[in-house]
Scaffold this motif. Structure first.
Motif, PDB file in Angstrom:
ATOM      1  N   TYR A 352     -33.406 -51.789  22.091  1.00 19.26           N
ATOM      2  CA  TYR A 352     -34.019 -52.341  20.886  1.00 19.26           C
ATOM      3  C   TYR A 352     -33.223 -51.926  19.647  1.00 19.26           C
ATOM      4  CZ  TYR A 352     -37.465 -52.968  17.128  1.00 19.26           C
ATOM      5  OH  TYR A 352     -38.101 -53.323  15.952  1.00 19.26           O
ATOM      6  N   LEU A 353     -32.875 -50.653  19.583  1.00 21.88           N
ATOM      7  CA  LEU A 353     -32.158 -50.133  18.419  1.00 21.88           C
ATOM      8  C   LEU A 353     -30.722 -50.630  18.348  1.00 21.88           C
ATOM      9  CD1 LEU A 353     -33.392 -46.429  18.586  1.00 21.88           C
ATOM     10  CD2 LEU A 353     -34.088 -48.155  16.904  1.00 21.88           C
ATOM     11  N   SER A 354     -30.200 -51.125  19.459  1.00 22.15           N
ATOM     12  CA  SER A 354     -28.804 -51.582  19.531  1.00 22.15           C
ATOM     13  C   SER A 354     -28.691 -53.092  19.435  1.00 22.15           C
ATOM     14  CB  SER A 354     -28.158 -51.089  20.834  1.00 22.15           C
ATOM     15  OG  SER A 354     -28.222 -49.689  20.928  1.00 22.15           O
ATOM     16  N   SER A 355     -29.702 -53.742  18.879  1.00 24.33           N
ATOM     17  CA  SER A 355     -29.739 -55.200  18.804  1.00 24.33           C
ATOM     18  C   SER A 355     -30.237 -55.670  17.445  1.00 24.33           C
ATOM     19  CB  SER A 355     -30.668 -55.776  19.880  1.00 24.33           C
ATOM     20  OG  SER A 355     -30.356 -55.319  21.160  1.00 24.33           O
ATOM     21  N   GLY A 356     -29.790 -56.867  17.034  1.00 25.99           N
ATOM     22  CA  GLY A 356     -30.373 -57.587  15.913  1.00 25.99           C
ATOM     23  C   GLY A 356     -30.556 -56.790  14.639  1.00 25.99           C
ATOM     24  N   THR A 357     -31.689 -57.039  13.975  1.00 25.93           N
ATOM     25  CA  THR A 357     -31.962 -56.413  12.691  1.00 25.93           C
ATOM     26  C   THR A 357     -32.033 -54.895  12.757  1.00 25.93           C
ATOM     27  OG1 THR A 357     -33.118 -58.400  11.918  1.00 25.93           O
ATOM     28  CG2 THR A 357     -33.561 -56.359  10.737  1.00 25.93           C
ATOM     29  N   PRO A 358     -32.644 -54.292  13.794  1.00 24.16           N
ATOM     30  CA  PRO A 358     -32.631 -52.827  13.859  1.00 24.16           C
ATOM     31  C   PRO A 358     -31.216 -52.259  13.846  1.00 24.16           C
ATOM     32  CG  PRO A 358     -34.271 -53.677  15.370  1.00 24.16           C
ATOM     33  CD  PRO A 358     -33.500 -54.861  14.874  1.00 24.16           C
ATOM     34  N   LEU A 359     -30.310 -52.871  14.589  1.00 23.26           N
ATOM     35  CA  LEU A 359     -28.930 -52.402  14.602  1.00 23.26           C
ATOM     36  C   LEU A 359     -28.272 -52.648  13.254  1.00 23.26           C
ATOM     37  CD1 LEU A 359     -26.460 -51.224  15.972  1.00 23.26           C
ATOM     38  CD2 LEU A 359     -25.966 -53.487  16.927  1.00 23.26           C
ATOM     39  N   ALA A 360     -28.494 -53.826  12.675  1.00 22.56           N
ATOM     40  CA  ALA A 360     -27.907 -54.150  11.371  1.00 22.56           C
ATOM     41  C   ALA A 360     -28.337 -53.147  10.312  1.00 22.56           C
ATOM     42  CB  ALA A 360     -28.299 -55.566  10.957  1.00 22.56           C
ATOM     43  N   ASP A 361     -29.611 -52.765  10.321  1.00 24.36           N
ATOM     44  CA  ASP A 361     -30.108 -51.785   9.352  1.00 24.36           C
ATOM     45  C   ASP A 361     -29.400 -50.447   9.502  1.00 24.36           C
ATOM     46  OD1 ASP A 361     -31.895 -53.554   8.222  1.00 24.36           O
ATOM     47  OD2 ASP A 361     -33.611 -52.879   9.401  1.00 24.36           O
ATOM     48  N   GLN A 362     -29.218 -50.002  10.743  1.00 28.13           N
ATOM     49  CA  GLN A 362     -28.568 -48.708  10.978  1.00 28.13           C
ATOM     50  C   GLN A 362     -27.099 -48.734  10.581  1.00 28.13           C
ATOM     51  OE1 GLN A 362     -29.971 -46.752  14.930  1.00 28.13           O
ATOM     52  NE2 GLN A 362     -30.376 -48.929  15.157  1.00 28.13           N
ATOM     53  N   LEU A 363     -26.425 -49.829  10.890  1.00 25.83           N
ATOM     54  CA  LEU A 363     -25.004 -49.928  10.574  1.00 25.83           C
ATOM     55  C   LEU A 363     -24.768 -49.876   9.075  1.00 25.83           C
ATOM     56  CD1 LEU A 363     -23.941 -52.706  13.122  1.00 25.83           C
ATOM     57  CD2 LEU A 363     -23.435 -50.259  13.266  1.00 25.83           C
ATOM     58  N   VAL A 364     -25.589 -50.573   8.323  1.00 29.47           N
ATOM     59  CA  VAL A 364     -25.443 -50.579   6.869  1.00 29.47           C
ATOM     60  C   VAL A 364     -25.753 -49.197   6.302  1.00 29.47           C
ATOM     61  CG1 VAL A 364     -26.400 -51.506   4.724  1.00 29.47           C
ATOM     62  CG2 VAL A 364     -25.847 -53.040   6.619  1.00 29.47           C
ATOM     63  N   ALA A 365     -26.773 -48.544   6.852  1.00 28.65           N
ATOM     64  CA  ALA A 365     -27.142 -47.210   6.364  1.00 28.65           C
ATOM     65  C   ALA A 365     -26.032 -46.203   6.587  1.00 28.65           C
ATOM     66  CB  ALA A 365     -28.422 -46.752   7.049  1.00 28.65           C
ATOM     67  N   SER A 366     -25.356 -46.281   7.732  1.00 23.09           N
ATOM     68  CA  SER A 366     -24.337 -45.292   8.076  1.00 23.09           C
ATOM     69  C   SER A 366     -22.924 -45.734   7.730  1.00 23.09           C
ATOM     70  CB  SER A 366     -24.405 -44.958   9.571  1.00 23.09           C
ATOM     71  OG  SER A 366     -24.149 -46.113  10.360  1.00 23.09           O
ATOM     72  N   GLY A 367     -22.761 -47.021   7.349  1.00 27.48           N
ATOM     73  CA  GLY A 367     -21.433 -47.512   7.004  1.00 27.48           C
ATOM     74  C   GLY A 367     -20.546 -47.702   8.209  1.00 27.48           C
ATOM     75  N   VAL A 378     -26.325 -61.402  10.801  1.00 25.41           N
ATOM     76  CA  VAL A 378     -27.612 -60.696  10.736  1.00 25.41           C
ATOM     77  C   VAL A 378     -27.656 -59.825   9.485  1.00 25.41           C
ATOM     78  CG1 VAL A 378     -29.173 -59.088  11.906  1.00 25.41           C
ATOM     79  CG2 VAL A 378     -27.752 -60.661  13.260  1.00 25.41           C
ATOM     80  N   LYS A 379     -28.620 -60.061   8.630  1.00 25.94           N
ATOM     81  CA  LYS A 379     -28.790 -59.253   7.428  1.00 25.94           C
ATOM     82  C   LYS A 379     -29.439 -57.927   7.789  1.00 25.94           C
ATOM     83  CE  LYS A 379     -29.097 -63.048   4.094  1.00 25.94           C
ATOM     84  NZ  LYS A 379     -27.971 -62.628   3.257  1.00 25.94           N
ATOM     85  N   PRO A 380     -29.140 -56.864   7.072  1.00 31.69           N
ATOM     86  CA  PRO A 380     -28.277 -56.770   5.889  1.00 31.69           C
ATOM     87  C   PRO A 380     -26.782 -56.605   6.213  1.00 31.69           C
ATOM     88  CG  PRO A 380     -29.274 -54.654   6.312  1.00 31.69           C
ATOM     89  CD  PRO A 380     -29.850 -55.590   7.334  1.00 31.69           C
ATOM     90  N   TYR A 381     -26.433 -56.526   7.475  1.00 28.33           N
ATOM     91  CA  TYR A 381     -25.027 -56.354   7.857  1.00 28.33           C
ATOM     92  C   TYR A 381     -24.174 -57.513   7.343  1.00 28.33           C
ATOM     93  CZ  TYR A 381     -21.095 -55.215  11.008  1.00 28.33           C
ATOM     94  OH  TYR A 381     -19.866 -54.885  11.533  1.00 28.33           O
ATOM     95  N   ALA A 382     -24.743 -58.724   7.355  1.00 32.29           N
ATOM     96  CA  ALA A 382     -24.011 -59.919   6.926  1.00 32.29           C
ATOM     97  C   ALA A 382     -23.587 -59.853   5.465  1.00 32.29           C
ATOM     98  CB  ALA A 382     -24.871 -61.166   7.163  1.00 32.29           C
ATOM     99  N   ASP A 383     -24.234 -58.982   4.680  1.00 32.81           N
ATOM    100  CA  ASP A 383     -23.936 -58.879   3.252  1.00 32.81           C
ATOM    101  C   ASP A 383     -22.945 -57.763   2.927  1.00 32.81           C
ATOM    102  OD1 ASP A 383     -25.808 -60.921   2.760  1.00 32.81           O
ATOM    103  OD2 ASP A 383     -27.449 -59.466   2.730  1.00 32.81           O
ATOM    104  N   GLU A 384     -22.286 -57.201   3.951  1.00 35.66           N
ATOM    105  CA  GLU A 384     -21.375 -56.079   3.752  1.00 35.66           C
ATOM    106  C   GLU A 384     -19.947 -56.488   4.126  1.00 35.66           C
ATOM    107  OE1 GLU A 384     -22.081 -53.104   2.531  1.00 35.66           O
ATOM    108  OE2 GLU A 384     -24.227 -53.512   2.292  1.00 35.66           O
ATOM    109  N   PRO A 385     -19.173 -56.993   3.170  1.00 34.93           N
ATOM    110  CA  PRO A 385     -17.827 -57.512   3.491  1.00 34.93           C
ATOM    111  C   PRO A 385     -16.895 -56.471   4.091  1.00 34.93           C
ATOM    112  CG  PRO A 385     -18.161 -57.390   1.105  1.00 34.93           C
ATOM    113  CD  PRO A 385     -19.497 -57.187   1.740  1.00 34.93           C
ATOM    114  N   LYS A 386     -16.972 -55.213   3.652  1.00 33.23           N
ATOM    115  CA  LYS A 386     -16.078 -54.187   4.196  1.00 33.23           C
ATOM    116  C   LYS A 386     -16.401 -53.904   5.660  1.00 33.23           C
ATOM    117  CE  LYS A 386     -13.470 -53.217   0.630  1.00 33.23           C
ATOM    118  NZ  LYS A 386     -12.010 -53.486   0.650  1.00 33.23           N
TER     119      LYS A 386
END
Length: 448
Positions: A352-367, A378-386
């Motif tokens: 669950y944590l490695s999929s979709g929005t939950p994963l996107a949230d974690q990736l953005v938080a940790s960079g 998938v947002k918010p990852y989709a909004d992070e160009p770097k």
């Protein structure tokens, strides 16, 4: 990412995870048909905060599937060193949480010791597995042919540089094709500013990072034969080792490394968190997480207008025939202890944590960048160009999977690069010291 990387000795008493049942390591089940309670451990504040937000969604999703699963978060802010010590003690005692979020570099040792459960069967039955990039699927496999942790974040490590400062100094900011090219630019910076312009993790104070984030990324771009995954052995005579030691020696001899800072107890503080933001170190070996965790608006030391002032180069070619490259790393992954009584529920949480929005949230938080191919929209990852660019760069990046003995190699690299920093050895002498030290630490079964 800010990490403490000194290899810790296990010198404190075993600490049990609070709230764990003595009869059920890692979680509680209910004999009366109530919910199954599992535990998950996070030890970095950013990941703790993210996990707190995601767990209610998992419990609700399981409820819809007719599964009554409750999750207890074991949140304990620790350095990498402290975490390794504590989780090792808990794994030995059979008291570790049901799901553990840990850096991939720890997995080979724990798996080799029999502390982690293989998760291959769970992954082959999971629809999300088909979206993982092939190189990461391959890299997760350990020397016994099994997978022990589901990697959920990754990144590309390159050389971050202060584009604004170099431009002001009239220094070429195009991709350096070779280390000779880059060193000539660094000498120009030193001559104009008096600064020591580049930081590569090195020495005993930086601990495991001297290998994981300093030496190995350069080594992997010029030599991929230093570890044989099939035999599980290290080739200490591999030609890349002396070449990288020679590079460190040249950087030291030309006065380009911040030697005094590297010998501080926490060398990343004066280098990455003071001098690079201040523009007094102009080039730093760094991973994707730097955009968020280190220098972003909510990072350790924010750099205003970060993406205007800072850019990245790939690692230059070290030897004839090499090409510039990025070094990809397996970041954090979810592992479950071999003694956990709730492996099925733990793996449902990991998936669950490695999929979709939950994963996107974690990736953005940790960079961090996604190790799978279906996160770009998938947002918010989709909004992070770097981060999106880092994901694209993964397809051409270099990675060399390793196994048992990584900690010992890291210790030997830290000690040998320390000799260079102290002026006690040139590249050839440091290499010879490394071979002797690593051979003693690894033992005959792990040396080719």
């Amino acid at each position: 990412m800010k990490r403490t990387r000194v290899i810790a000795a296990l010198a404190v008493s075993i600490v049990a995870v609070a709230g764990l049942s003595a009869c059920s390591p890692g979680g509680n089940g209910s004999s009366s048909g109530g919910p199954t309670t599992i535990t998950v451990m996070e030890y970095q504040q950013t990941r703790i905060d993210s996990m707190k937000k995601l767990l209610p969604g998992f419990e609700a999703a399981m409820k819809k599937q007719g599964k009554d699963i409750k999750v207890k978060l074991v949140a304990d802010v620790l350095t990498d060193d402290q975490f390794k010590t504590k989780i090792t003690q808990q794994l030995i005692a059979g008291q570790a949480p049901d799901l553990i979020d840990m850096g991939d570099s720890l997995v080979p040792g724990f798996a080799g010791a029999g502390y982690l459960a293989p998760i291959d069967d769970y992954l082959t039955k999971w629809s999300g597995w088909s979206h993982y990039y092939p190189q990461f699927k391959k890299a997760m496999v350990r020397q016994d042919g099994h997978i022990y942790a589901l990697v959920h974040d990754t990144g590309v490590q390159n050389l971050f540089y202060r584009k604004d400062i170099l431009t002001q100094l009239g220094i070429d900011t195009s991709q350096p094709k070779t280390w000779d090219d880059l060193i000539s630019r660094l000498v120009q910076v030193k001559d104009k500013t008096g600064d020591t312009p580049i930081v590569l993790p090195a020495g005993t104070a930086w601990g495991g990072g001297a290998w994981n984030e300093g030496f190995q990324p350069i080594l992997g771009g010029t030599d991929k034969s230093y570890y044989d995954l099939k035999s599980g052995k290290w080739d200490l005579k591999s030609s890349g080792f002396p070449a990288v030691f020679d590079l460190y020696s040249e950087l030291y001899t030309k006065g380009l490394l911040p030697v005094q800072d590297l010998e501080n107890p926490n060398p990343w503080q004066p280098t990455k968190y003071v001098k690079f933001p201040a523009g007094k170190i102009q080039v730093a070996a760094q991973g994707t997480w730097g955009w968020k965790y280190d220098w972003g608006p909510e990072g350790a030391t924010p750099i205003p207008d970060l993406t205007t002032k800072v850019d990245t180069w790939q690692y230059p070619a070290l030897r004839s025939g090499d090409k510039p490259f990025g070094w990809s790393g397996l970041g954090f992954g979810y592992a479950t202890p071999a003694k956990s009584q709730h492996k099925d529920e733990a793996m449902l949480l990991a998936q669950y944590l490695s999929s979709g929005t939950p994963l996107a949230d974690q990736l953005v938080a940790s960079g961090a960048a996604a190790p799978r191919d279906d996160l770009a929209s998938v947002k918010p990852y989709a909004d992070e160009p770097k981060l999106l660019q880092a994901g694209k760069d993964l397809s051409t990046s270099v990675y060399v999977p390793t196994g048992d003995g990584s900690d010992q190699i890291a210790q030997a690299i830290a000690t040998s690069t320390e000799l260079i920093l102290n002026g006690k050895a040139d590249g050839a002498q440091a290499y010879q010291a490394f071979v002797k030290d690593a051979t003693d630490l690894l033992g005959p079964n792990l040396v080719k």
